[in-house]
Design a protein around this motif. Structure first.
Motif, PDB file in Angstrom:
ATOM      1  N   ILE A 172       0.842  -1.210   0.000  1.00 14.78           N
ATOM      2  CA  ILE A 172       0.000   0.000   0.000  1.00 14.78           C
ATOM      3  C   ILE A 172       0.871   1.251   0.000  1.00 14.78           C
ATOM      4  O   ILE A 172       0.567   2.247  -0.696  1.00 14.78           O
ATOM      5  CB  ILE A 172      -0.944  -0.020   1.223  1.00 14.78           C
ATOM      6  N   ASP A 173       1.965   1.222   0.774  1.00 14.64           N
ATOM      7  CA  ASP A 173       2.885   2.373   0.798  1.00 14.64           C
ATOM      8  C   ASP A 173       3.506   2.574  -0.583  1.00 14.64           C
ATOM      9  O   ASP A 173       3.653   3.728  -1.058  1.00 14.64           O
ATOM     10  CB  ASP A 173       3.979   2.164   1.845  1.00 14.64           C
ATOM     11  N   GLN A 174       3.900   1.479  -1.232  1.00 13.95           N
ATOM     12  CA  GLN A 174       4.467   1.596  -2.581  1.00 13.95           C
ATOM     13  C   GLN A 174       3.433   2.134  -3.563  1.00 13.95           C
ATOM     14  O   GLN A 174       3.766   2.938  -4.449  1.00 13.95           O
ATOM     15  CB  GLN A 174       4.959   0.218  -3.044  1.00 13.95           C
ATOM     16  N   LEU A 175       2.194   1.718  -3.406  1.00 14.86           N
ATOM     17  CA  LEU A 175       1.129   2.236  -4.263  1.00 14.86           C
ATOM     18  C   LEU A 175       0.940   3.726  -4.051  1.00 14.86           C
ATOM     19  O   LEU A 175       0.724   4.492  -5.025  1.00 14.86           O
ATOM     20  CB  LEU A 175      -0.181   1.484  -3.975  1.00 14.86           C
ATOM     21  N   ALA A 176       1.043   4.150  -2.802  1.00 11.53           N
ATOM     22  CA  ALA A 176       0.914   5.585  -2.509  1.00 11.53           C
ATOM     23  C   ALA A 176       2.050   6.380  -3.155  1.00 11.53           C
ATOM     24  O   ALA A 176       1.826   7.483  -3.695  1.00 11.53           O
ATOM     25  CB  ALA A 176       0.897   5.809  -0.997  1.00 11.53           C
ATOM     26  N   LEU A 177       3.262   5.804  -3.130  1.00 13.19           N
ATOM     27  CA  LEU A 177       4.395   6.476  -3.769  1.00 13.19           C
ATOM     28  C   LEU A 177       4.182   6.584  -5.282  1.00 13.19           C
ATOM     29  O   LEU A 177       4.497   7.624  -5.898  1.00 13.19           O
ATOM     30  CB  LEU A 177       5.693   5.714  -3.473  1.00 13.19           C
ATOM     31  N   LEU A 178       3.642   5.519  -5.862  1.00 11.67           N
ATOM     32  CA  LEU A 178       3.358   5.560  -7.296  1.00 11.67           C
ATOM     33  C   LEU A 178       2.310   6.623  -7.618  1.00 11.67           C
ATOM     34  O   LEU A 178       2.425   7.334  -8.640  1.00 11.67           O
ATOM     35  CB  LEU A 178       2.883   4.184  -7.774  1.00 11.67           C
ATOM     36  N   GLU A 179       1.313   6.730  -6.780  1.00 13.41           N
ATOM     37  CA  GLU A 179       0.268   7.738  -7.013  1.00 13.41           C
ATOM     38  C   GLU A 179       0.832   9.147  -6.862  1.00 13.41           C
ATOM     39  O   GLU A 179       0.462  10.057  -7.634  1.00 13.41           O
ATOM     40  CB  GLU A 179      -0.884   7.509  -6.033  1.00 13.41           C
TER      41      GLU A 179
ATOM     42  N   GLN B 103       4.596  10.750 -20.742  1.00 14.46           N
ATOM     43  CA  GLN B 103       3.456   9.899 -21.057  1.00 14.46           C
ATOM     44  C   GLN B 103       3.823   8.413 -20.928  1.00 14.46           C
ATOM     45  O   GLN B 103       3.041   7.604 -20.402  1.00 14.46           O
ATOM     46  CB  GLN B 103       2.952  10.193 -22.471  1.00 14.46           C
ATOM     47  N   SER B 104       5.019   8.072 -21.412  1.00 15.96           N
ATOM     48  CA  SER B 104       5.469   6.680 -21.313  1.00 15.96           C
ATOM     49  C   SER B 104       5.623   6.268 -19.850  1.00 15.96           C
ATOM     50  O   SER B 104       5.202   5.163 -19.445  1.00 15.96           O
ATOM     51  CB  SER B 104       6.794   6.520 -22.061  1.00 15.96           C
TER      52      SER B 104
ATOM     53  N   LYS C 137       0.875   3.417 -14.452  1.00 15.35           N
ATOM     54  CA  LYS C 137      -0.499   2.895 -14.449  1.00 15.35           C
ATOM     55  C   LYS C 137      -0.501   1.369 -14.385  1.00 15.35           C
ATOM     56  O   LYS C 137      -1.266   0.762 -13.615  1.00 15.35           O
ATOM     57  CB  LYS C 137      -1.220   3.378 -15.705  1.00 15.35           C
ATOM     58  N   LYS C 138       0.373   0.745 -15.186  1.00 14.15           N
ATOM     59  CA  LYS C 138       0.450  -0.715 -15.153  1.00 14.15           C
ATOM     60  C   LYS C 138       0.950  -1.199 -13.789  1.00 14.15           C
ATOM     61  O   LYS C 138       0.442  -2.196 -13.243  1.00 14.15           O
ATOM     62  CB  LYS C 138       1.388  -1.209 -16.252  1.00 14.15           C
ATOM     63  N   MET C 139       1.938  -0.485 -13.248  1.00 14.05           N
ATOM     64  CA  MET C 139       2.462  -0.872 -11.933  1.00 14.05           C
ATOM     65  C   MET C 139       1.390  -0.744 -10.859  1.00 14.05           C
ATOM     66  O   MET C 139       1.286  -1.596  -9.958  1.00 14.05           O
ATOM     67  CB  MET C 139       3.678  -0.004 -11.590  1.00 14.05           C
ATOM     68  N   LYS C 140       0.589   0.303 -10.959  1.00 14.70           N
ATOM     69  CA  LYS C 140      -0.504   0.472  -9.997  1.00 14.70           C
ATOM     70  C   LYS C 140      -1.524  -0.658 -10.100  1.00 14.70           C
ATOM     71  O   LYS C 140      -1.992  -1.196  -9.083  1.00 14.70           O
ATOM     72  CB  LYS C 140      -1.177   1.825 -10.221  1.00 14.70           C
ATOM     73  N   GLU C 141      -1.859  -1.021 -11.327  1.00 16.85           N
ATOM     74  CA  GLU C 141      -2.816  -2.120 -11.519  1.00 16.85           C
ATOM     75  C   GLU C 141      -2.267  -3.428 -10.930  1.00 16.85           C
ATOM     76  O   GLU C 141      -2.987  -4.171 -10.243  1.00 16.85           O
ATOM     77  CB  GLU C 141      -3.123  -2.280 -13.003  1.00 16.85           C
ATOM     78  N   ASN C 142      -0.986  -3.700 -11.218  1.00 14.43           N
ATOM     79  CA  ASN C 142      -0.374  -4.909 -10.665  1.00 14.43           C
ATOM     80  C   ASN C 142      -0.307  -4.865  -9.137  1.00 14.43           C
ATOM     81  O   ASN C 142      -0.538  -5.871  -8.458  1.00 14.43           O
ATOM     82  CB  ASN C 142       1.031  -5.099 -11.244  1.00 14.43           C
ATOM     83  N   MET C 143      -0.002  -3.680  -8.616  1.00 14.75           N
ATOM     84  CA  MET C 143       0.097  -3.520  -7.167  1.00 14.75           C
ATOM     85  C   MET C 143      -1.262  -3.723  -6.507  1.00 14.75           C
ATOM     86  O   MET C 143      -1.372  -4.392  -5.472  1.00 14.75           O
ATOM     87  CB  MET C 143       0.658  -2.143  -6.832  1.00 14.75           C
ATOM     88  N   ARG C 144      -2.308  -3.140  -7.101  1.00 16.51           N
ATOM     89  CA  ARG C 144      -3.653  -3.316  -6.537  1.00 16.51           C
ATOM     90  C   ARG C 144      -4.072  -4.790  -6.585  1.00 16.51           C
ATOM     91  O   ARG C 144      -4.680  -5.315  -5.642  1.00 16.51           O
ATOM     92  CB  ARG C 144      -4.659  -2.462  -7.309  1.00 16.51           C
TER      93      ARG C 144
END
Length: 348
Positions: free
Chosen positions: A184-191, A248-249, A255-262
């Motif tokens: 969850i912390d990593q997801l927050a960093l990605l966001e 953009q890339s 976005k893909k990393m977030k999907e995988n993380m979720r």
């Protein structure tokens, strides 16, 4: 004369022996019929003894209980000890000493241990005289207490093992929760990174739009000096466009990393739920652990096992019939006249 007397005596003796030898069943029946009063008297007397004995004889009652071996009742009954082992422990007298000490008795009635057909139950019974059934109930209750004590150590081990399993599962859950928190912390960093990139993307777009507008204005003037500036603007615009595509890339990758993380977080949460269900299963299994169970409390049979009055009277009647027959025959023999036997050496 002497010889004639001897011959007559011997003939009479031979006649008596032949007569006894030829005696058949009809003669016995005739004698019994003749002395029937003796037979009836003995028969009635014996039967009366049987009746009196049936009333004064001690009555015995069965005292019994039904128990079930220790085991687990969770999703299929599982015995922790076999019926045969429990029977052997009871029949061997393994608990008699403690029962003697607890109840203050010096002897133990014989216990009859059986297994009802097609069951996992054990029936323990004994015969007690009238007035002694209370002691029988106390003996069976004390036997049950000793059996429970005997299996308590085994059950304590089962309980301890279940508690250790719960502790191990809780450790797994804490480890998985820590992993989920890290995800969850990593997801927050990605966001956060995604928001910064979006701002940079917007800023780059605004800057590029301004440069394009300025470049178009310079191109319209058409001077050499302005041509150099237009070239510089063009290079800057190309750099901005390249940076724009890079952002953009990177946003696409995020976005893909977030999907995988979720997805990983959801999988971890589902795994945690299943692990928690494992705790529930262990606790349910622990709750299903049962010590030896009393299915039927010690109970006194409503009717005595013996003696049966009808059987007792019949037994004494048979004895009376046999004894009466013998007495009638003996009396007839005793009262019958005996033939005179002349001895050979008797002087004349």
């Amino acid at each position: 004369m002497l010889m004639q007397s001897r011959e007559k005596g011997m003939d009479h003796l031979h006649y008596s022996r032949d007569k006894n030898r030829d005696m058949d069943l009809r003669e016995y029946l005739t004698v019994i019929g003749k002395r029937k009063n003796i037979l009836i008297a003995v028969l009635l007397g014996s039967s009366l003894i049987g009746v009196l004995w049936g009333f004064i004889a001690t009555k015995y009652y069965e005292v019994s209980m039904v128990i079930e071996p220790p085991g687990s009742m969770d999703e299929g009954i599982q015995n922790y000890d076999t019926v045969q082992n429990v029977k052997a422990k009871i029949e061997s007298g393994a608990f008699n000493g403690k029962i003697f000490k607890a109840l203050g008795i010096s002897s133990m009635p014989r216990l009859i241990v059986t297994q009802p057909r097609d069951t996992r139950l054990i029936r323990v019974s004994m015969e007690r005289p009238e007035g002694g059934t209370e002691l029988g109930i106390n003996i069976l209750n004390k036997l049950m207490d000793e059996l429970r004590t005997n299996y308590s150590e085994l059950l304590e081990y089962k309980f301890m093992r279940a508690d250790n399993q719960v502790k191990a599962i809780n450790i797994q859950i804490h480890t998985k929760l820590a992993a989920v928190k890290l995800q969850i912390d990593q997801l927050a960093l990605l966001e956060d990174r995604e928001r910064l990139l979006m701002e940079e993307l917007k800023e780059t777009k605004r800057s590029t739009d301004k440069l394009l507008a300025t470049s178009d204005f310079i191109s319209e003037k058409g001077t050499n000096k302005d041509g150099v500036a237009a070239l510089l603007y063009t290079v800057t615009i190309q750099q901005n466009m390249t940076f724009f595509h890079q952002i953009q890339s990177e946003l696409s990758d995020i976005k893909k990393m977030k999907e995988n993380m979720r997805a990983a977080i959801e999988t971890s949460k589902s795994d945690i739920d299943q692990t928690r269900a494992g705790i529930e299963n262990v606790m349910r299994a622990k709750g299903a652990i049962k010590n030896i169970v009393m299915i039927q409390e010690p109970l006194v049979a409503p009717h005595p096992n013996g003696p049966e009055k009808k059987e007792l009277i019949l037994f004494f009647a048979i004895i009376g019939l046999v004894a009466g027959t013998f007495c009638a025959l003996f009396y007839e023999y005793w009262m019958s006249p005996r033939p005179l036997v002349v001895l050979e050496n008797q002087p004349i």
